[in-house]
Design an enzyme around this catalytic site. Structure first.
Site, PDB file in Angstrom:
ATOM      1  N   TYR A 255      -0.719   7.096 -10.123  1.00  0.00           N
ATOM      2  CA  TYR A 255       0.262   7.761  -9.252  1.00  0.00           C
ATOM      3  C   TYR A 255       1.217   8.689 -10.019  1.00  0.00           C
ATOM      4  O   TYR A 255       1.708   9.659  -9.476  1.00  0.00           O
ATOM      5  CB  TYR A 255       1.122   6.707  -8.557  1.00  0.00           C
ATOM      6  N   THR A 286      -8.684   9.263  -6.725  1.00  0.00           N
ATOM      7  CA  THR A 286      -7.231   9.108  -6.809  1.00  0.00           C
ATOM      8  C   THR A 286      -6.854   7.685  -6.477  1.00  0.00           C
ATOM      9  O   THR A 286      -7.595   6.975  -5.795  1.00  0.00           O
ATOM     10  CB  THR A 286      -6.488   9.985  -5.779  1.00  0.00           C
ATOM     11  N   ASP A 287      -5.673   7.280  -6.888  1.00  0.00           N
ATOM     12  CA  ASP A 287      -5.084   6.092  -6.296  1.00  0.00           C
ATOM     13  C   ASP A 287      -4.686   6.488  -4.870  1.00  0.00           C
ATOM     14  O   ASP A 287      -4.612   7.676  -4.531  1.00  0.00           O
ATOM     15  CB  ASP A 287      -3.888   5.596  -7.118  1.00  0.00           C
ATOM     16  N   TRP A 288      -4.404   5.488  -4.051  1.00  0.00           N
ATOM     17  CA  TRP A 288      -4.248   5.728  -2.612  1.00  0.00           C
ATOM     18  C   TRP A 288      -3.073   6.648  -2.295  1.00  0.00           C
ATOM     19  O   TRP A 288      -1.933   6.328  -2.569  1.00  0.00           O
ATOM     20  CB  TRP A 288      -4.139   4.383  -1.895  1.00  0.00           C
ATOM     21  N   GLY A 290      -2.406   9.256  -3.877  1.00  0.00           N
ATOM     22  CA  GLY A 290      -1.835   9.732  -5.144  1.00  0.00           C
ATOM     23  C   GLY A 290      -1.823  11.251  -5.240  1.00  0.00           C
ATOM     24  O   GLY A 290      -2.672  11.935  -4.663  1.00  0.00           O
TER      25      GLY A 290
END
Ligand code: BGC
Length: 791
Positions: A255, A286-288, A290
């Site tokens: 993030y 990506t992270d959620w 992000g």
């Protein structure tokens, strides 16, 4: 003729935007049968831009998604309810949707489904990362990974979102329980072991969070300001080891920003370093939610945007149309995802059973849990305590309500968790029933008054844990007279979204201190022992109270079989062989990052709002540089409470015959050492090899862990010889001006021991001259001056 006019009118348009020229063909190519370029060529623009963003999430106020049937963390009506996300399917091209699920401590999916009443989908809560790392046993950890991956596969999952290997930069890090260590060799080796295990099932992994994501405070906005050297040696190294040793299918970008750029938007991180330098072959997701710029993410070769939103797809579409994003880049990102899907169980049509062997996994979870527990203190051989006819007075709420693992996406919906009270009972102890009643009714009453909320609600606003219960003094005195010993469990929980606090969390609460004092006084007055069991996910203070008790067992958060595993160690059925992979400092102020954690916020620049709250820009400067964990304590002679690598056993080990294959380093060097069980019971020893290097032109830590191993179960008197290989990379440090790894010429000391401070054997060798081991790219430099710690 009539029909041709509009057709002709479209020609210039098609010419300008070849993106639109790729029309659907009548007999569409099929993934697996036709080459990937043919599949990509057959995709419509709309399919392309949807394909690089997942199917989204469902919850009130969530950003719009592609096809409005995406899953939601904790509550999805999709193929695997409760999974974290899915990718976009294109059935006409033979492209299935694949399912990704959290997380590092076990498969996180819903345990029950409305449409299948009577059937459950519970998963195994494995011991958390900090515990697995404390086993220092990569073979065991790989076995855990293999069973974990099997469970994922049998529940219809294609990619596990884990393991997680961010460095324990500071003990207050809210997700430290998910992570392994303060040391990148341990973090990378454990990750590689889990990845090899999980992927041996034909299921993928997404190692996370790449990179320098070492706090939860302002996790979506924090700019990590870090030197190139600290980044390379500490924060990237574990990922490098994991990528090179295990080729995870995917890497999850984090993030945070690094030196001014979101990691998911940083080409030099995701392409130059990860792919070009390390040879990573998989995809980056990506992270959620992000990052902030879908186009920058595409350009940075962050293939997949998760969970994905229609807005992202639209931005990508507009950018390709305007020429701001090259279609070639988009196609490359797509190709990576397609290659991954080709390997997935979903693509292969795997018929998952929804019936993994949970019993067998529970047995392995128990075995692994016991292997990673660390015996911190054991005065007068207070432990083990043979169970036969022992009456135990069990204190501490967590003795009756185990913390199996942490919260957030690292949580697991498990069928049960075996409390310490139950484990002790199963192990043949008699747990005092009066105390048990008092504690269980206190906890039941608390649960009624503070009911647990849903996943999202708990995430936003967690229900506070019950405060420690204070046993009535008369009852305490009665129990001290009647029981054989006191066991007192102290618990801590933390997780995604917030970092821990100092008072009442890192430091014990006043009530906890009071309970320890009262129990210790009452039992010691009767000449009875007091054993503390720490049921925690991250480091806490021990200095303020450890002298009051006889023994301390660090049980970490041991997964669903925790109570049984703790009992296995307390009784001596399993000899404790875990060692700390993270330092327990003497006081918080000693932590090298203490004055730079969690950094500073700029509320005047805040933007946004809505369900994700305000985005408050923030920054944190890693002024401690490479001096993280033991690298700091041993170089600056700061004595911790328990040092890195520390852990007691019920037996003892002697070290002998350290031999180095050569007195001069020439490409590689082998060290052998013999370890003998010199005590009375069978046990295993974690053997650590540190190197002290000549400094040359660089600042060097006093010692760095360069290899480790664990003996088999040695009977009293039995010996084992361990072999370690050192390569040139193990001697090198990152030289910033030349962006290269340099081993300084001079004398090196190899130190083999039982902890970072307990060196038993040492030897020296010489590197005749400076050696440039590797030349890297000059990338990710900080844009501001860092006042970095030097020795
Ligand atoms: C977490 C990730 C997780 C993802 C999906 C994020 O909030 O940071 O670790 O994999 O959610 O649940």
């Amino acid at each position: 003729m009539k029909n041709r006019t509009p057709h002709l009118r479209f020609i210039p348009f098609l010419f300008l935007f070849p993106f639109f020229a790729q029309a659907q063909t009548s007999s569409a190519p099929q993934l697996g049968k036709d080459p990937i370029p043919a599949i990509i060529k057959a995709m419509t623009p709309d399919e392309k831009v949807k394909f690089v963003a997942g199917n989204g999430m469902h919850f009130p106020g969530a950003p719009s998604n592609n096809n409005n049937n995406g899953p939601v963390v904790g509550q999805t009506a999709d193929k695997v309810p409760g999974a974290a996300g899915t990718t976009y399917a294109i059935p006409r091209l033979g492209i299935p949707s694949i399912v990704v699920s959290d997380g590092p401590a076990g498969v996180r999916i819903d345990s029950v489904r409305k449409d299948i009443p009577g059937k459950t989908f519970y998963a195994t809560a494995w011991p958390v990362g900090t515990l697995l790392a404390s086993s220092w046993d990569t073979a065991l950890v790989q076995r855990v990974g293999a069973s974990f991956g099997n469970e994922a596969k049998e529940y219809g999952i294609d990619i596990m979102l884990g393991p997680a290997l961010n460095i324990h930069r500071n003990p207050l890090g809210g997700r430290n329980f998910e992570y392994y260590s303060e040391d990148p060799l341990i973090a990378g080796s454990m990750t590689a072991a889990v990845v090899r295990g999980i992927q041996s099932n034909g299921v993928g992994t997404s190692i996370k969070h790449f990179a320098a994501n070492n706090q939860e405070t302002d996790r979506n906005t924090v700019n990590t300001i870090v030197s190139e050297r600290a980044l390379r040696e500490i924060y990237l190294k574990g990922f490098e080891i994991a990528v090179k040793r295990s080729q995870p299918w995917t890497v999850m970008s984090s993030y945070n920003l690094i030196n001014g750029t979101y990691t998911s938007q940083e080409y030099d991180l995701l392409q130059t370093i990860l792919r070009d330098e390390w040879g990573f072959k998989g995809i980056v997701m990506t992270d959620w939610f992000g990052g902030t710029d879908a186009v920058a993410q595409m350009n940075a070769r962050n293939n997949l945007l998760m969970p994905g939103s229609g807005d992202q797809s639209k931005r990508i579409m507009d950018s390709v149309k305007s020429g701001a994003l090259s279609e070639k880049v988009l196609d490359e990102n797509i190709a990576g995802i397609l290659r991954m899907i080709l390997e997935s169980p979903a693509f292969k049509g795997y018929k998952y059973s929804d019936q993994p062997d949970l019993r067998q996994h529970a047995r392995l979870s128990r075995e692994a849990a016991a292997e990673g527990m660390v015996l911190l203190k054991n005065d007068d051989r207070s432990l083990p305590v043979a169970s036969a006819a022992k009456n135990v007075a069990l204190f501490g709420i967590n003795g009756y309500d185990l913390i199996a693992g942490g919260t957030g996406s690292g949580d697991v919906n498990k069928a049960y968790k075996e409390s310490l009270a139950q484990g002790l009972t199963n192990g043949g102890y008699r747990v005092d029933p009066e105390l048990k009643d008092a504690y269980t009714s206190y906890l039941a009453d608390y649960a009624v008054k503070h009911p647990k909320k849903g996943f999202i609600q708990e995430f936003m606003n967690p229900t506070p844990p019950a405060s420690e219960y204070v046993v009535d003094n008369d009852l305490l005195l009665k129990k001290a007279a009647a029981a054989d010993l006191a066991i007192l469990s102290i618990g801590r929980n933390a997780g995604e979204g917030r970092d821990r606090k100092l008072p009442g969390d890192y430091y014990l609460s006043d009530t906890e201190r009071m309970v320890i004092t009262a129990v210790a006084n009452a039992f010691h007055a009767q000449h009875k022992k007091v054993v503390v069991v720490l049921n925690i996910g991250g480091v806490i203070d021990v200095m303020q109270w450890r002298d009051q008790v006889d023994a301390i067992l660090l049980a970490w958060q041991p997964g669903l079989e925790g109570g049984n595993a703790i009992t296995d160690v307390l009784t001596g059925k399993v000899d404790p062989s875990g060692k700390l992979a993270t330092t327990f400092p003497a006081k918080y102020e000693d932590v090298p990052s203490a004055k730079n954690f969690p950094g500073k916020e700029f509320p005047e620049k805040a933007t946004g709002g809505g369900i994700f709250g305000k985005r408050v820009p923030a920054e944190v400067t890693y002024e401690e540089g490479i001096y993280v964990g033991y690298r700091y304590y041993s170089t600056f002679n700061v004595k911790p409470a328990y040092e890195f690598g520390y852990g007691l056993s019920y037996t003892s080990f002697s070290y002998s015959s350290l031999r180095l294959s050569s007195a001069t380093f020439n490409g590689s060097l082998t060290a052998t050492v013999t370890v003998t069980n010199s005590g009375q019971v069978a046990g295993k020893e974690v053997v650590q090899l540190y190197v002290s290097a000549p400094s040359g032109n660089l600042d060097k830590p006093a010692e760095e862990l360069r290899a480790f191993g664990k003996t088999g179960l040695l009977k009293p008197g039995q010996s084992q010889t361990l072999t370690f290989v050192l390569t040139a990379a193990d001697l090198a440090s990152f030289d910033t001006p030349s962006s290269s790894w340099i081993a300084a010429g001079g004398q090196y000391t190899v130190k083999v021991g039982a902890s970072s401070a307990d060196i038993r054997q040492s030897g020296t060798f010489t590197l005749p001259a400076d050696l440039v081991v590797e030349k890297d790219h000059k990338v990710l430099a900080p844009q501001v001056q860092i006042d970095e710690l030097k020795h």
